[in-house]
Design a protein around this motif. Structure first.
Motif, PDB file in Angstrom:
ATOM      1  N   GLY A 117      -1.111  -2.760 -12.096  1.00  0.00           N
ATOM      2  CA  GLY A 117      -1.326  -4.034 -11.628  1.00  0.00           C
ATOM      3  C   GLY A 117      -0.796  -4.729 -10.496  1.00  0.00           C
ATOM      4  N   SER A 118       0.543  -4.303 -10.247  1.00  0.00           N
ATOM      5  CA  SER A 118       1.231  -4.758  -9.184  1.00  0.00           C
ATOM      6  C   SER A 118       0.648  -4.420  -7.688  1.00  0.00           C
ATOM      7  CB  SER A 118       2.749  -4.421  -9.367  1.00  0.00           C
ATOM      8  OG  SER A 118       2.830  -2.847  -9.152  1.00  0.00           O
ATOM      9  N   GLU A 119      -0.134  -3.139  -7.730  1.00  0.00           N
ATOM     10  CA  GLU A 119      -0.810  -2.827  -6.629  1.00  0.00           C
ATOM     11  C   GLU A 119      -2.044  -3.268  -6.430  1.00  0.00           C
ATOM     12  OE1 GLU A 119      -1.096   1.428  -7.016  1.00  0.00           O
ATOM     13  OE2 GLU A 119      -2.139   1.773  -5.424  1.00  0.00           O
ATOM     14  N   HIS A 120      -2.846  -3.311  -7.640  1.00  0.00           N
ATOM     15  CA  HIS A 120      -4.170  -3.796  -7.622  1.00  0.00           C
ATOM     16  C   HIS A 120      -4.277  -5.410  -7.214  1.00  0.00           C
ATOM     17  CE1 HIS A 120      -8.361  -3.664  -8.508  1.00  0.00           C
ATOM     18  NE2 HIS A 120      -8.251  -4.814  -9.119  1.00  0.00           N
ATOM     19  N   GLY A 121      -3.663  -6.164  -8.055  1.00  0.00           N
ATOM     20  CA  GLY A 121      -3.846  -7.615  -7.916  1.00  0.00           C
ATOM     21  C   GLY A 121      -3.727  -7.969  -6.617  1.00  0.00           C
ATOM     22  N   ASP A 122      -4.748  -8.674  -5.932  1.00  0.00           N
ATOM     23  CA  ASP A 122      -4.605  -9.061  -4.427  1.00  0.00           C
ATOM     24  C   ASP A 122      -3.462 -10.457  -4.286  1.00  0.00           C
ATOM     25  OD1 ASP A 122      -6.407  -6.843  -3.429  1.00  0.00           O
ATOM     26  OD2 ASP A 122      -8.041  -8.040  -4.730  1.00  0.00           O
ATOM     27  N   GLU A 123      -2.516 -10.352  -3.750  1.00  0.00           N
ATOM     28  CA  GLU A 123      -1.653 -11.403  -3.623  1.00  0.00           C
ATOM     29  C   GLU A 123      -2.197 -12.366  -2.503  1.00  0.00           C
ATOM     30  OE1 GLU A 123       2.757 -10.031  -4.471  1.00  0.00           O
ATOM     31  OE2 GLU A 123       1.958  -9.013  -2.611  1.00  0.00           O
TER      32      GLU A 123
END
Lengths: 366, 366, 366, 366
Positions: C256-262
């Protein structure tokens, strides 16, 4: 589109039976940001409610609306608005006597043929009590149309059985249990109904509905016509057997030089078209008239058959409206509101970028 | 569902304008295996065709059908049936004189408001010539209904202006250019039309349509009612301002004991319901009646405005039907056929496994 | 909604077979006032056209568009746009040899089961030639999206069989017959295809499509999601077996920390979501990827059955694309355009009155 | 069709929000006569229920189904089936901290753009809790498909983050809280999830769904394809970013001679097509695979913006599934069931009269 839904963008789905636990509905596509509280819907439900006078069914229902979704902090969110109206005064036993016989003029015969199932409790899904869902949905449509476009939708009882009720004023309409637009007529209507009820028979009615403030341009050509959708919406109301727009059947006997509404820079000189030309609104009042048949559940004995096809007779006791037309005014208003809300959305989807046409002397012609 | 399509499973899409190159349509959802040849459609188009008598528009169109897809070796394949009818006798110049003025009672005013575009050529998309597509689609529906279910759909002219035409026989209908069900009436109708045409005015009409052999059970509750879909289909026909099912507006003045159709093991004793109860077919004849308004394009001068909102007058010359109702019979039949075919499919989708109910004395009750 | 139509407001209906007289379509719901000329559509059809290189089918079709309605004086009128593309190079005889046998991986087997009809002429309705209609409709959608919202839709071939094609530039895409976004790769692709053609076999492909400039807010919750409609549109293209939005199947292995677009005030820092969150556009590029299977009509002998269920073998000669993916880029672009146009209309129908949210430093965040 | 409904004939409408009073739905078009009791639906809801293991959200919901209509004496009546699932464990306060900030990868940003409304309570309408409605509707579809056609629909977890789970047996699937088809894999999955939960991060997953017993012929050509509708249904599930049918993306690297499923009188020799050719079922297993992205609500700090467009960071505490894929198996099964039920009805509507094709050695080939 399934049979229990209607509308393309302002879409209403309905469920429930007369003697089941509840009726409910879903309004999908309502614009976000509309202020909406239970009382906005409740006040319309109260107009349709049974038991409001001796002239309608004595079933006791508070018809209390419960909004379950789609509203947050008093405003619509744009997502599906789910709502419930619990049934409170079911008496399925009332129907034991007629469970195996068909009422002449009633849908129980056709439902049984279609589905092979007989739910005799108050007509089941065919009960006019389903219109509680329409009125709830229509309340939302009405409110949005009024606030967003200034559209005002009102109806009245124009004929009760053989009595024609002259239109006097809109103020009269909500001042009597008939939605009659004429205070003087009320006494005659009451006498007529008292006699009818006494006789065990029922009668038909005509309801007129009018939408004021509809801008020109709502509707679509060919099959998506505004008047076609209005006709379907009205004919889908229980007991309706005829629908007219504008001059309606009177147009048959008119000449073109009489029917065609002349225009001047100040506006139209008549409204035989009922606010719709070529399926698209003209900017005039949209005028609709509907014929409701007499209630099929009556106390008089009638010849019929039973589920085995044997000849028999039937008398319906239970609690029924001797004239469903009396309570039909808020229902017809609701249906017109739903159709107009749908077409308002459809119109601005396709034509949001169309520049408003000619303005004469500082105002729009319509 | 877009505005130029109708039907859920038997779905018709239409395109074309009166003075463009062609009209065309797509019938989607027709069952496979139906024998279908050009002439099956052509014979229905020929019934609707302009120029068939001096009482209708003199525009010369062969209205030749060209099937482009969905038929292989003389049978429908189950895929989309595309077809074209080329326009052959366009005279866009006829409209130069009225290009900037609106005909009272005509859709050109509302189209212009909606779309911001003015296509004055014969009403463009609003022209009643679009009904050629409906008749073509209806010919397919009619044929399938007749071959698969034995349903027969027929219509006739019931009123022409102020003349009521007594029903005499179905045989009379196709024996005169009015679709009048009464040979004796023809002379009066001809005289009436000759005078009307002379006067430059137009008149309205009533058309009745009847479907025989519809089995009980077609239709859906609430919004998907058979009669609601019929009402929409009829009201979508150009010039229609009113629709009745069964007793229609006469139901207002009826008592329940008169209106509700009694049943015996031999069948119903009357048909005030018009073959539909609760939105579902009863097995009786489905009877529909429609009011058509007088043509808006007339030779008499009328007050109107132009595209700049200025007061002006208009007289329409061109070629027009002085009574669109005369050619409306095949159109109304076609619309009824399309709705019934759609509901036949919808019904068997959901209820294919429902066992047929009670049979009395060796036959089904209906 | 019938199987040969798609879209709620921007609605496309298609008809035609590979070896019938013509393909055609109807685009309904296109906003009025859009400049539209034959060449606007023709240039897209030319990109999809057969015979444009030795790597695709050698069928000779000019694929000439004929607009039949809905356009007046070079602009859309808002009414249904009907169009035709005549077939010019039918060779039904090519199919005589396989008329009674089924091609492994081909729809002729399932159509025969469904409809009980066997139209062996080039796959009949199942032919990928049907996509000519999609490309024509998509050309209209694309033009409107670009002119009205600045949306640009482009695609490219990302994989050909086992060859991955690195994205180099959009300019490369139209500079080679593969829609490859990499000039250097073309030689390898040509060699691969020459060998494949020689071998009589076929191969699969991956096509990527990107829409730039889509504003945030298009789409609907739950079932009406933008990505759901894109998935359906892409999966409806012949030979497509998989669809991805954004990271697609790679999201399985992401945290999730990689996928979710900041997000920052300057915008998103990545686009794993592919421009869609919760079914609604984010304002980023909408990125779609599709897998196309290898053509089923190949020259190599394969085991199959005939219409009597007997074991046999089949080899397909005729004229076929050894890789349908090569011509799929304009088709995928067209489908994305149609879905976006539909959602643009649906969005403004419901949400036209929603005030644009926060603007940071003088510009919209997205 | 509105965004909160799907299906043409077997039509599901959904409403409700994560922290409102209830979720509810309407299933319209279900055939009459199906035995249906609360427990038929409850057992499917229990499979999807939160709190069933430490690996999923700890929200405590009994997810109790209440059927409100459409069922009489234990059987469906053919009318709309309305149902409710009350929310019991709302904690809107959990969201106070993030009410003005957007979670990366979450729909709250796009809903706010679309509707101009911020309902921060658990994602509001965008919450995956909405899938309770899908599972309830799917339970009805599943039951009908199994009883009427012998169709069996089952799914399983095929990948969890980077772990691929080898298929061992269907029996294993319901024997562990992951729907893993492999008992030996469970220990590894538990360890992986424990570590993931500890880390505050989330992961993606792959779910496979299979329908056995689908007869050949379901589906429609062009846009109404079975696989297109499956793709839309799957992509409409929260968190899904990719869908495959049959070989899916692996088809890109296959040759036609490898991909095209050969046939013998005994049946197909492979199933690369995933049970669908040309959009129509082949009679083989329908095989679908979907990619679910990692949950966007994680405890790790992430860069984001607030409703004023200012840079900030966010950490989501509340109660969330660290992998929504774990509970997705019953949801994917439900969606496949609804699509298949819809197409079963659509197919028999149009093709009820098609004679079954060739039978070889006493049995149907498929």
């Amino acid at each position: 589109m399934s049979g229990n839904s209607f509308g393309t963008l302002f879409c209403v789905t309905s469920f429930g039976e007369s003697h089941g636990p509840a009726y409910g509905g879903v309004v999908d596509g309502c614009p976000p940001g509309l202020e909406l509280r239970n009382e906005d819907i409740q006040k319309e439900l109260d107009r349709r409610k049974p038991g409001s006078s001796r002239h309608v069914t004595q079933r006791r229902e508070s018809d209390t609306i419960e909004i379950l979704s789609g509203v947050f902090e008093g405003r619509t969110t744009g997502t599906a608005i789910g709502f419930l109206v619990r049934n409170e005064d079911q008496r399925p036993k009332d129907y034991a006597a007629i469970a195996e016989r068909f009422r002449p003029g009633h849908a129980d015969y056709t439902y049984w043929h279609k589905y092979g199932v007989r739910d005799p409790r108050g007509g089941g899904r065919a009960s006019a009590r389903e219109t509680v869902v329409r009125v709830a949905a229509g309340a939302i449509a009405k409110k949005w149309l009024r606030e967003r476009y200034g559209v005002v939708i009102r109806g009245y009882l124009a004929e009760l059985g053989t009595i024609r009720i002259a239109f006097q004023s809109w103020e009269s309409v909500d001042a009597n249990p008939f939605f009659a637009p004429n205070r003087e007529a009320v006494k005659e209507l009451e006498a007529f109904m008292d006699e009818l009820r006494e006789s065990g028979d029922s009668c038909g009615a005509r309801v007129n509905v009018v939408a004021q403030g509809v801008p020109p341009g709502w509707g679509e050509p060919v099959y998506g016509r505004l008047d076609a959708d209005i006709a379907a919406a009205m004919m889908s109301i229980n007991a309706v057997k005829g629908v007219e727009i504008g001059a309606g059947f009177a147009a048959i006997g008119q000449k073109g030089s009489e029917h065609g509404d002349e225009m001047t820079p100040e506006g139209f000189l008549s409204n035989n078209n009922g606010g719709v030309l070529g399926g698209i609104s003209t900017g005039q009042e949209v005028t609709v008239s509907l014929a409701l048949k007499p209630t099929s559940s009556i106390r008089l004995p009638r010849r019929t058959i039973d589920v085995r096809g044997q000849a028999t007779t039937i008398q319906t006791t239970g609690r029924h409206d001797p004239c469903v037309g009396i309570r039909a005014t808020p229902i017809a208003e609701a249906m017109l509101a739903c159709v107009l809300a749908d077409h308002a959305l459809r119109h601005r989807a396709q034509c949001a970028d169309v520049a408003a046409p000619a303005v004469v002397k500082g105002r729009k012609i319509n």
